[in-house]
Design a protein around this motif. Structure first.
Motif, PDB file in Angstrom:
ATOM      1  N   GLY A  16       0.829  -1.269   0.042  1.00 22.37           N
ATOM      2  CA  GLY A  16      -0.202  -0.076   0.080  1.00 22.37           C
ATOM      3  C   GLY A  16       0.729   1.259   0.014  1.00 22.37           C
ATOM      4  O   GLY A  16       2.041   1.245   0.007  1.00 22.37           O
ATOM      5  N   THR A  17       0.275   2.326   0.041  1.00 20.80           N
ATOM      6  CA  THR A  17       0.711   3.765   0.090  1.00 20.80           C
ATOM      7  C   THR A  17       0.216   4.689   1.003  1.00 20.80           C
ATOM      8  O   THR A  17      -0.696   4.531   1.598  1.00 20.80           O
ATOM      9  CB  THR A  17       0.853   4.422  -1.383  1.00 20.80           C
ATOM     10  N   LEU A  18       0.988   5.566   1.586  1.00 20.02           N
ATOM     11  CA  LEU A  18       0.473   6.776   2.269  1.00 20.02           C
ATOM     12  C   LEU A  18       1.063   7.970   1.988  1.00 20.02           C
ATOM     13  O   LEU A  18       2.321   7.840   1.447  1.00 20.02           O
ATOM     14  CB  LEU A  18       0.321   6.428   3.919  1.00 20.02           C
ATOM     15  N   LYS A  19       0.505   9.036   2.271  1.00 23.63           N
ATOM     16  CA  LYS A  19       1.205  10.442   1.764  1.00 23.63           C
ATOM     17  C   LYS A  19       1.760  10.956   2.756  1.00 23.63           C
ATOM     18  O   LYS A  19       1.568  10.617   4.082  1.00 23.63           O
ATOM     19  CB  LYS A  19       0.061  11.258   1.238  1.00 23.63           C
ATOM     20  N   LEU A  20       2.830  12.005   2.624  1.00 24.41           N
ATOM     21  CA  LEU A  20       3.445  12.454   3.594  1.00 24.41           C
ATOM     22  C   LEU A  20       2.566  13.873   3.889  1.00 24.41           C
ATOM     23  O   LEU A  20       2.459  14.613   3.018  1.00 24.41           O
ATOM     24  CB  LEU A  20       4.951  12.815   3.034  1.00 24.41           C
ATOM     25  N   ALA A  21       2.297  14.211   5.186  1.00 26.40           N
ATOM     26  CA  ALA A  21       1.974  15.467   5.604  1.00 26.40           C
ATOM     27  C   ALA A  21       2.904  16.592   5.484  1.00 26.40           C
ATOM     28  O   ALA A  21       2.716  17.670   5.752  1.00 26.40           O
ATOM     29  CB  ALA A  21       1.019  15.191   6.777  1.00 26.40           C
ATOM     30  N   THR A  46      -4.350   9.030   4.646  1.00 28.06           N
ATOM     31  CA  THR A  46      -4.274   8.740   3.024  1.00 28.06           C
ATOM     32  C   THR A  46      -3.740   7.390   2.782  1.00 28.06           C
ATOM     33  O   THR A  46      -3.704   7.154   1.568  1.00 28.06           O
ATOM     34  CB  THR A  46      -3.448   9.741   2.642  1.00 28.06           C
ATOM     35  N   VAL A  47      -3.761   6.627   3.734  1.00 20.90           N
ATOM     36  CA  VAL A  47      -3.504   5.044   3.603  1.00 20.90           C
ATOM     37  C   VAL A  47      -4.261   4.239   2.346  1.00 20.90           C
ATOM     38  O   VAL A  47      -5.586   4.617   2.404  1.00 20.90           O
ATOM     39  CB  VAL A  47      -3.420   4.337   4.738  1.00 20.90           C
ATOM     40  N   THR A  48      -3.411   3.498   1.699  1.00 23.11           N
ATOM     41  CA  THR A  48      -4.288   2.723   0.591  1.00 23.11           C
ATOM     42  C   THR A  48      -3.876   1.419   1.049  1.00 23.11           C
ATOM     43  O   THR A  48      -2.869   1.102   1.635  1.00 23.11           O
ATOM     44  CB  THR A  48      -3.892   3.036  -0.809  1.00 23.11           C
ATOM     45  N   ALA A  49      -4.682   0.361   0.395  1.00 21.55           N
ATOM     46  CA  ALA A  49      -4.636  -1.051   0.863  1.00 21.55           C
ATOM     47  C   ALA A  49      -4.978  -1.985  -0.218  1.00 21.55           C
ATOM     48  O   ALA A  49      -5.674  -1.325  -1.251  1.00 21.55           O
ATOM     49  CB  ALA A  49      -5.211  -1.306   2.399  1.00 21.55           C
ATOM     50  N   THR A  50      -4.750  -3.253  -0.394  1.00 26.07           N
ATOM     51  CA  THR A  50      -5.155  -4.093  -1.257  1.00 26.07           C
ATOM     52  C   THR A  50      -6.638  -4.187  -1.383  1.00 26.07           C
ATOM     53  O   THR A  50      -7.216  -4.380  -2.406  1.00 26.07           O
ATOM     54  CB  THR A  50      -4.608  -5.506  -0.979  1.00 26.07           C
ATOM     55  N   ASP A  51      -7.488  -3.812  -0.303  1.00 28.23           N
ATOM     56  CA  ASP A  51      -9.021  -3.851  -0.302  1.00 28.23           C
ATOM     57  C   ASP A  51      -9.252  -3.072   0.820  1.00 28.23           C
ATOM     58  O   ASP A  51      -8.737  -2.755   1.679  1.00 28.23           O
ATOM     59  CB  ASP A  51      -9.463  -5.139  -0.504  1.00 28.23           C
ATOM     60  N   SER A  52     -10.787  -2.756   0.826  1.00 20.85           N
ATOM     61  CA  SER A  52     -11.156  -1.887   1.857  1.00 20.85           C
ATOM     62  C   SER A  52     -11.226  -2.627   3.291  1.00 20.85           C
ATOM     63  O   SER A  52     -11.076  -2.003   4.138  1.00 20.85           O
ATOM     64  CB  SER A  52     -12.801  -1.328   1.499  1.00 20.85           C
ATOM     65  N   PHE A  53     -11.214  -3.629   3.324  1.00 22.60           N
ATOM     66  CA  PHE A  53     -11.344  -4.494   4.600  1.00 22.60           C
ATOM     67  C   PHE A  53      -9.806  -4.282   5.256  1.00 22.60           C
ATOM     68  O   PHE A  53      -9.690  -3.903   6.431  1.00 22.60           O
ATOM     69  CB  PHE A  53     -11.426  -6.132   4.403  1.00 22.60           C
ATOM     70  N   MET A  54      -8.743  -4.410   4.417  1.00 21.20           N
ATOM     71  CA  MET A  54      -7.392  -4.198   5.004  1.00 21.20           C
ATOM     72  C   MET A  54      -7.222  -2.612   5.351  1.00 21.20           C
ATOM     73  O   MET A  54      -6.456  -2.478   6.429  1.00 21.20           O
ATOM     74  CB  MET A  54      -6.389  -4.686   3.860  1.00 21.20           C
TER      75      MET A  54
END
Length: 158
Positions: A16-21, A46-54
């Motif tokens: 996954g990814t997340l952005k820097l503040a 801003t975290v992304t993941a493989t699916d909404s559950f994760m």
């Protein structure tokens, strides 16, 4: 952006990814080189993941509503000679996650390009050290963050 990789049972991988503040790279003169300081703030919302559950599992586990950011502050252990080539050095400092702070030491690579400082490093986080509890049937306790930070123009010495 920051890329992360969490793992789970049976060699499952959850990228996954997340952005820097926010991020800052400071070069302070020190003898014939520079002391490098890196300050990075992660934006958990801003975290992304493989699916909404994760994604929901991660946000709930780190209590993102209560702790919307985490922060990594590093300083090179010795003066670094910067130039047109990437330079590797060891930095130490603190990582603050979930209201808990730990001392960290990790290798960092710094590149000066187009009058900008670009720093990269891998931060391996053992979540129980920060009182983060993830369901063990879903995710293991260790997460690796690949951090790429760029200093805004004008922050480097001339």
């Amino acid at each position: 952006a920051v890329k992360y990789l969490a793992t789970g049972p049976l060699n499952a991988q959850y990228p996954g990814t997340l952005k820097l503040a926010g991020s800052a790279i400071t070069l302070a003169p020190d003898g014939s080189g520079y002391r490098v300081k890196l300050d990075v703030i992660f934006d958990h919302q801003t975290v992304t993941a493989t699916d909404s559950f994760m994604r929901r599992t991660l946000l709930t586990s780190i209590e993102a509503d209560k702790y919307p950011t985490s922060r990594l502050i590093l300083e090179s252990k010795e003066a670094v000679k910067v130039g047109a080539q990437a330079v590797a050095f060891t930095a130490s400092g603190t990582y603050d996650l979930h209201g808990h702070q730990q001392i960290v030491e990790l290798p960092v690579t710094l590149l000066i390009k187009d009058k900008q400082a670009q720093a990269s490093c891998d931060l391996i986080v053992n979540l129980p050290d920060y009182r983060v509890k993830l369901p063990p049937v879903v995710v293991n306790n260790t997460v690796t963050f690949r951090i790429e930070a760029v200093a805004p123009q004008g922050t480097l010495p001339v």
